[in-house]
Structure formats: structure tokens, C-alpha cells
Design an enzyme around this catalytic site. Structure first.
Site, mmCIF file in Angstrom:
data_model
loop_
_atom_site.group_PDB
_atom_site.id
_atom_site.type_symbol
_atom_site.label_atom_id
_atom_site.label_comp_id
_atom_site.label_asym_id
_atom_site.label_seq_id
_atom_site.Cartn_x
_atom_site.Cartn_y
_atom_site.Cartn_z
ATOM 1 N N PRO A 2 0.826 -1.209 0.000
ATOM 2 C CA PRO A 2 0.000 0.000 0.000
ATOM 3 C C PRO A 2 0.860 1.260 0.000
ATOM 4 O O PRO A 2 1.905 1.318 0.655
ATOM 5 C CB PRO A 2 -0.793 -0.117 1.300
ATOM 6 C CG PRO A 2 -0.761 -1.569 1.649
ATOM 7 C CD PRO A 2 0.553 -2.079 1.146
ATOM 8 N N GLU A 3 0.405 2.268 -0.738
ATOM 9 C CA GLU A 3 1.108 3.555 -0.709
ATOM 10 C C GLU A 3 0.598 4.367 0.481
ATOM 11 O O GLU A 3 -0.374 4.008 1.146
ATOM 12 C CB GLU A 3 0.934 4.275 -2.042
ATOM 13 C CG GLU A 3 1.427 3.412 -3.202
ATOM 14 C CD GLU A 3 1.965 4.192 -4.383
ATOM 15 O OE1 GLU A 3 2.286 5.384 -4.252
ATOM 16 O OE2 GLU A 3 2.092 3.585 -5.464
ATOM 17 N N LYS A 52 4.385 4.916 5.221
ATOM 18 C CA LYS A 52 3.679 3.643 5.151
ATOM 19 C C LYS A 52 3.574 2.967 6.517
ATOM 20 O O LYS A 52 3.247 1.775 6.593
ATOM 21 C CB LYS A 52 4.379 2.733 4.146
ATOM 22 C CG LYS A 52 4.417 3.326 2.737
ATOM 23 C CD LYS A 52 5.161 2.446 1.768
ATOM 24 C CE LYS A 52 5.217 3.089 0.378
ATOM 25 N NZ LYS A 52 5.908 2.244 -0.618
ATOM 26 N N ASN A 162 5.303 3.133 -6.066
ATOM 27 C CA ASN A 162 5.618 3.047 -7.479
ATOM 28 C C ASN A 162 4.664 3.860 -8.353
ATOM 29 O O ASN A 162 5.065 4.429 -9.370
ATOM 30 C CB ASN A 162 5.593 1.572 -7.915
ATOM 31 C CG ASN A 162 6.508 1.298 -9.087
ATOM 32 O OD1 ASN A 162 7.342 2.126 -9.441
ATOM 33 N ND2 ASN A 162 6.360 0.138 -9.699
ATOM 34 N N ARG A 258 12.157 -2.481 -9.191
ATOM 35 C CA ARG A 258 10.760 -2.122 -9.407
ATOM 36 C C ARG A 258 10.560 -1.647 -10.843
ATOM 37 O O ARG A 258 11.473 -1.083 -11.454
ATOM 38 C CB ARG A 258 10.333 -0.993 -8.444
ATOM 39 C CG ARG A 258 10.479 -1.330 -6.969
ATOM 40 C CD ARG A 258 9.581 -2.477 -6.545
ATOM 41 N NE ARG A 258 8.180 -2.185 -6.775
ATOM 42 C CZ ARG A 258 7.402 -1.503 -5.904
ATOM 43 N NH1 ARG A 258 7.918 -1.040 -4.769
ATOM 44 N NH2 ARG A 258 6.123 -1.297 -6.172
#
Length: 270
Positions: A2-3, A52, A162, A258
Site C-alpha cells: 500500500p502507498e 507507510k 511506485n 521495481r
């Protein structure tokens, strides 16, 4: 993973459900049994996020620190809790409802010194009122690392993941491979302001939408995006598709493990 906007939403939900009341705590899975016993019957006094990281404070000097990581989930629901299913690391209960935590990368009780050490390791969070963007700017300006990698470094800026990093770089027209030390003050101010605005929208709506009004499906006469992350975006997971602004093919590469997405025309190399 989760962002940051998701964790801020979780903090707010915990505050609404448990704030100011004595909380029941248990560890059906058993892996957090000692911590749950220490929390059981305590009153939740604060619920906040830093990047986060979810931080729940109680009416003593301990704070529950949760990091969901890649596989963690936190489920809140109103009403009496059902029998636990799956590996519930921590269950919190109150008259209003319950919260079940499964699979986090971190679930621990921290003292004041440990909380400070955690905060000191993190960069400023664009969603927090106490954030200092100049601290992040200084860290960026000293680095030869690409700005794309720096925006994912939680010690530089806490919260973006991301999706946000790809989208704010596109919206600012910045080459993701630009070294941090070559970023101008004006470019940094644009990135920080856009991160703060987009992530605040994410807190309100629960999804990530980054396209401007001229590029929505309705404005362009195109089908809505279908993706498990939801939201309308410019480049994230759009490799090989035409850019919504210039029609150039969106590109993708791997950076620091990523996937990175960008438009070579809208984000030209300097």
C-alpha cells in the site's frame, strides 16, 4: 505494498472506531500474544501515519507500530466480530466494531525512544502537517542517484510508492533518470506540491487518480482504465500504450527492482 495514502486512511478509520475507548486486544494467531495482552483494556489516544507506517498510541507510553509490507492487510468492520479466520495477527475490538490485522511485516509495541528512532529514519511525509520538504530537498540535492529511485526511498520522502513516483514525474515532465543533484529547486517544489495534492486526493477517495481533466476517459472518449489498483493514470502499467498527451509509446524498465514507467517525449532527457 500500500502507498502512503492508504495507511493514512487506515489511521483515520482506527481513530473513528477506537478513539477514546478501552480497546480489546487479542492475537488469534498467537504471534503477537504478549503484545495483545499489554494492549488489552488500554484506551486509544492517537492514530496517525508516517509514510507507510501506522502508529496507534495508547494511554501509557507504548505505541503500536504496524507496517503492512507486501502481504499485510487490515480489515475494519462495524458490529460484533465473527470467529477469526486465517492468520489474524492482531484483533482489536470496541463497541463500534473490530479490526483484524493479517500478514504485516511489522507489528510491535514501541516505547517513546523507539518511536523517535523510527521517525528519524523516515523522510518527511507530504500528507503530514509537520513535514519539512526542505529536508527531503537537501537529501535529494546531495545524491547522484536518479530522482525515480530517490522518490521511492522512504528515508528521503515517506509515503510515495511506485504509482505516485511514476505519475508525479510524468506530470512534471521530468526524466526519471535525472540525478537528484541535478534537479532544480523549481522542479522539486513542483514535485512536492503535486505529491501532497495527489496523495491528499487519494486519502479522500481511496484510489489513485492522476490524470488532469483534459485526459479523463469522458474528455477523451476512451474506455476507463481497468486495473486492480483502480484510478486513471498517465504512465503506470501503460507500457507499450500511447501516451495520453502526445501518443508516444510509454516505456518501461526495471530500476532498483521495481518497474518504472515514463514517456520519452513528455519526459525528455536533458
Amino acid at each position: 505494498m500500500p502507498e502512503g495514502h492508504t495507511v493514512h486512511r487506515l489511521a483515520a478509520a482506527h481513530g473513528r472506531m477506537f478513539g477514546g475507548v478501552a480497546v480489546g486486544a487479542s492475537s488469534p494467531q498467537g504471534r503477537f500474544a504478549d503484545g495483545a495482552r499489554r494492549l488489552d483494556g488500554r484506551v486509544l489516544t492517537t492514530a496517525e501515519a508516517h509514510g507507510k507506517h501506522l502508529l496507534l498510541g495508547f494511554d501509557d507510553d507504548q505505541m503500536l507500530h504496524v507496517h503492512l509490507g507486501i502481504y499485510g492487510t487490515s480489515t475494519l468492520a462495524a458490529g460484533p466480530p465473527p470467529a477469526p479466520t486465517g492468520a489474524v495477527r492482531l484483533r482489536l475490538t470496541a463497541p463500534a466494531g473490530y479490526a483484524d490485522l493479517r500478514g504485516p511485516s511489522a507489528c510491535e509495541l514501541l516505547g517513546p525512544g523507539e518511536v523517535k528512532a523510527l521517525r528519524d529514519r523516515l523522510g518527511p511525509d507530504p500528507l503530514r502537517a509537520d513535514a519539512d520538504p526542505e529536508l527531503a530537498r537537501r537529501r535529494v540535492g546531495r545524491s547522484r542517484t536518479t530522482i525515480a529511485a530517490l522518490l521511492m526511498d522512504q528515508a528521503v520522502v515517506a509515503g510515495p510508492g511506485n504509482i505516485y513516483r511514476a505519475e508525479v514525474l510524468f506530470r512534471a515532465g521530468i526524466d526519471p533518470m535525472l540525478p537528484g543533484r541535478d534537479l532544480t529547486d523549481e522542479q522539486w517544489a513542483i514535485l512536492w506540491a503535486d505529491l501532497a495534492a495527489l496523495m491528499a486526493d487519494g486519502v479522500r477517495t481511496g484510489r489513485i487518480d492522476t490524470v488532469r481533466p483534459a485526459h479523463t476517459p469522458e474528455a477523451m472518449g476512451r474506455p476507463p482504465r481497468v486495473d486492480d489498483h483502480g484510478g486513471e493514470v498517465y504512465v503506470y502499467r501503460r507500457a507499450g500504450l500511447p501516451c495520453l498527451v502526445c501518443a508516444t509509446e510509454v516505456r518501461s524498465t526495471t530500476l532498483a527492482g521495481r518497474n518504472l514507467f515514463w514517456c520519452p517525449t513528455c519526459q525528455p532527457t536533458r
